[in-house]
Design a protein around this motif. Structure first.
Motif, PDB file in Angstrom:
ATOM      1  N   MET A 150       0.822  -1.211   0.000  1.00 25.01           N
ATOM      2  CA  MET A 150       0.000   0.000   0.000  1.00 25.01           C
ATOM      3  C   MET A 150       0.856   1.262   0.000  1.00 25.01           C
ATOM      4  O   MET A 150       0.475   2.291  -0.551  1.00 25.01           O
ATOM      5  N   LEU A 202      -3.363  -8.391  -1.057  1.00 26.79           N
ATOM      6  CA  LEU A 202      -3.334  -8.055   0.371  1.00 26.79           C
ATOM      7  C   LEU A 202      -4.771  -7.865   0.856  1.00 26.79           C
ATOM      8  O   LEU A 202      -5.565  -7.213   0.190  1.00 26.79           O
ATOM      9  N   ASN A 215      -6.646  -6.489   4.055  1.00 23.91           N
ATOM     10  CA  ASN A 215      -6.948  -5.882   5.356  1.00 23.91           C
ATOM     11  C   ASN A 215      -7.613  -4.527   5.125  1.00 23.91           C
ATOM     12  O   ASN A 215      -7.695  -4.051   3.990  1.00 23.91           O
ATOM     13  N   SER A 216      -8.081  -3.945   6.213  1.00 25.33           N
ATOM     14  CA  SER A 216      -8.867  -2.708   6.095  1.00 25.33           C
ATOM     15  C   SER A 216      -8.083  -1.576   5.442  1.00 25.33           C
ATOM     16  O   SER A 216      -8.659  -0.677   4.844  1.00 25.33           O
ATOM     17  N   GLN A 217      -6.754  -1.631   5.576  1.00 22.56           N
ATOM     18  CA  GLN A 217      -5.946  -0.540   5.018  1.00 22.56           C
ATOM     19  C   GLN A 217      -5.994  -0.523   3.487  1.00 22.56           C
ATOM     20  O   GLN A 217      -5.737   0.511   2.873  1.00 22.56           O
ATOM     21  N   ARG A 271      -8.944   1.668   2.817  1.00 26.44           N
ATOM     22  CA  ARG A 271      -8.656   3.077   3.132  1.00 26.44           C
ATOM     23  C   ARG A 271      -7.682   3.673   2.132  1.00 26.44           C
ATOM     24  O   ARG A 271      -7.830   4.820   1.719  1.00 26.44           O
ATOM     25  N   THR A 272      -6.670   2.881   1.748  1.00 31.34           N
ATOM     26  CA  THR A 272      -5.711   3.375   0.751  1.00 31.34           C
ATOM     27  C   THR A 272      -6.445   3.714  -0.544  1.00 31.34           C
ATOM     28  O   THR A 272      -6.246   4.786  -1.119  1.00 31.34           O
ATOM     29  N   GLU A 325      -9.511   4.451  -0.887  1.00 31.80           N
ATOM     30  CA  GLU A 325     -10.350   5.634  -0.660  1.00 31.80           C
ATOM     31  C   GLU A 325      -9.517   6.911  -0.750  1.00 31.80           C
ATOM     32  O   GLU A 325      -9.927   7.893  -1.371  1.00 31.80           O
ATOM     33  N   MET A 326      -8.318   6.895  -0.141  1.00 30.65           N
ATOM     34  CA  MET A 326      -7.456   8.078  -0.188  1.00 30.65           C
ATOM     35  C   MET A 326      -7.088   8.441  -1.627  1.00 30.65           C
ATOM     36  O   MET A 326      -6.892   9.593  -1.961  1.00 30.65           O
ATOM     37  N   MET A 327      -6.961   7.411  -2.471  1.00 35.90           N
ATOM     38  CA  MET A 327      -6.547   7.631  -3.859  1.00 35.90           C
ATOM     39  C   MET A 327      -7.745   7.854  -4.782  1.00 35.90           C
ATOM     40  O   MET A 327      -7.583   7.859  -6.007  1.00 35.90           O
ATOM     41  N   ASP A 328      -8.939   7.971  -4.210  1.00 36.67           N
ATOM     42  CA  ASP A 328     -10.162   8.182  -5.003  1.00 36.67           C
ATOM     43  C   ASP A 328     -10.422   7.046  -5.993  1.00 36.67           C
ATOM     44  O   ASP A 328     -10.911   7.266  -7.101  1.00 36.67           O
ATOM     45  N   GLU A 369     -16.144  -6.440   7.790  1.00 35.36           N
ATOM     46  CA  GLU A 369     -15.761  -5.075   8.159  1.00 35.36           C
ATOM     47  C   GLU A 369     -15.223  -4.317   6.937  1.00 35.36           C
ATOM     48  O   GLU A 369     -15.570  -3.153   6.702  1.00 35.36           O
ATOM     49  N   GLU A 401     -19.495   2.003   2.442  1.00 37.51           N
ATOM     50  CA  GLU A 401     -19.576   3.394   2.916  1.00 37.51           C
ATOM     51  C   GLU A 401     -18.868   4.337   1.957  1.00 37.51           C
ATOM     52  O   GLU A 401     -19.286   5.473   1.767  1.00 37.51           O
TER      53      GLU A 401
END
Lengths: 140, 119
Positions: B34, B51, B53-55, B58-59, B61-64, B79, B86
């Motif tokens: 990531m 990979l 996991n939740s990251q 999120r990764t 999401e951060m990168m749109d 989860e 969301e």
């Protein structure tokens, strides 16, 4: 000077799974404020990397995001072990993260360089044994 | 390329984001790291990764990004699926390995964006 808006977050250092929650929240808040998408991306990536760092290395900390008329500031403060050699830590590929973190997709030594890359200004104030405060600015 | 085409090409299962299948995406990247996604990726809409996991969510999401493909039959947790919902992301799984999955999409026109690492 018009008023600035501050968002404060406690970054939980216990749980790697929840790392990044504050950054997701910041992203939502900035969207609501109508900040341009490219700026939002810069701020949220820089903050996300910082948040991950705080969880990996420092057992969590405090994150503040201050939105003012011409800039967004991100202040990340922790009471972790501190950074002994900041210049070395800024080198791409240099990492002190344990292998367990690498298997989670992080710890490639890109965190600090990325934070610098995505922001206009970045200062690191760190004392070994006391903690680290990183201040980043993205100009609007 | 529409996300529905990715589903067909990779013989993928749609875990969430059924309503996004007709959305167009123009580029993709593949990585299990990531940190590298955050460092080198720009404007790619699809993340292929082994990979889990939740990251990862999120990764992305951060990168749109709008679509995540888990390769090698990896199954995201409830989860993670909730996080993706969301964030309005489509999540797919495929039995293919990362190299093959990326290759199939690439030869069918989903490019990598061709930027060098430090641009």
């Amino acid at each position: 000077m018009s008023e600035s808006l501050t968002f404060h977050y406690d970054v939980d250092g216990e749980d790697f799974t929840s790392a990044g929650q504050a950054s997701v929240q910041v992203k939502k808040n900035l969207r609501r404020l109508g900040i341009p998408p490219e700026i939002i991306r810069q701020v949220s990536i820089a903050m996300y990397e910082g948040e991950i760092n705080m969880v990996i290395h420092a057992g969590g900390g405090d994150a503040d995001v201050i939105v003012s008329e011409d800039r967004i500031e991100i202040i990340l403060a922790d009471h972790g072990p501190g950074i002994a050699d900041i210049e070395l830590a800024m080198q791409e590929g240099y990492s002190t993260a344990p292998d367990s973190v690498r298997s989670l997709g992080f710890g490639a030594g890109m965190g600090l360089p990325n934070m610098k890359r995505y922001t206009d200004e970045m200062t690191i104030d760190s004392k070994v044994g006391e903690g680290t405060t990183i201040k980043m600015t993205v100009k609007l | 390329m529409k996300i529905s085409e990715i589903v067909n090409l990779l013989d993928a299962k749609v875990i969430c984001g059924d309503d996004m299948l007709e959305n167009d995406v123009f580029s993709a990247c593949g990585s299990d790291m990531m940190s590298d996604v955050l460092a080198y990726v720009k404007d790619q809409a699809v993340l292929l990764t082994g990979l889990v996991n939740s990251q990862v969510i999120r990764t992305a999401e951060m990168m749109d990004m709008v679509c995540i493909v888990f390769v090698r039959s990896k199954q995201p947790s409830e989860e993670m699926i909730e996080l993706a919902r969301e964030s309005g992301m489509a999540v797919l799984t495929t039995d293919l390995r990362l190299y093959e999955a990326c290759g199939k999409l690439y030869v069918n026109g989903l490019i990598g964006n061709g930027r060098k690492s430090h641009e």
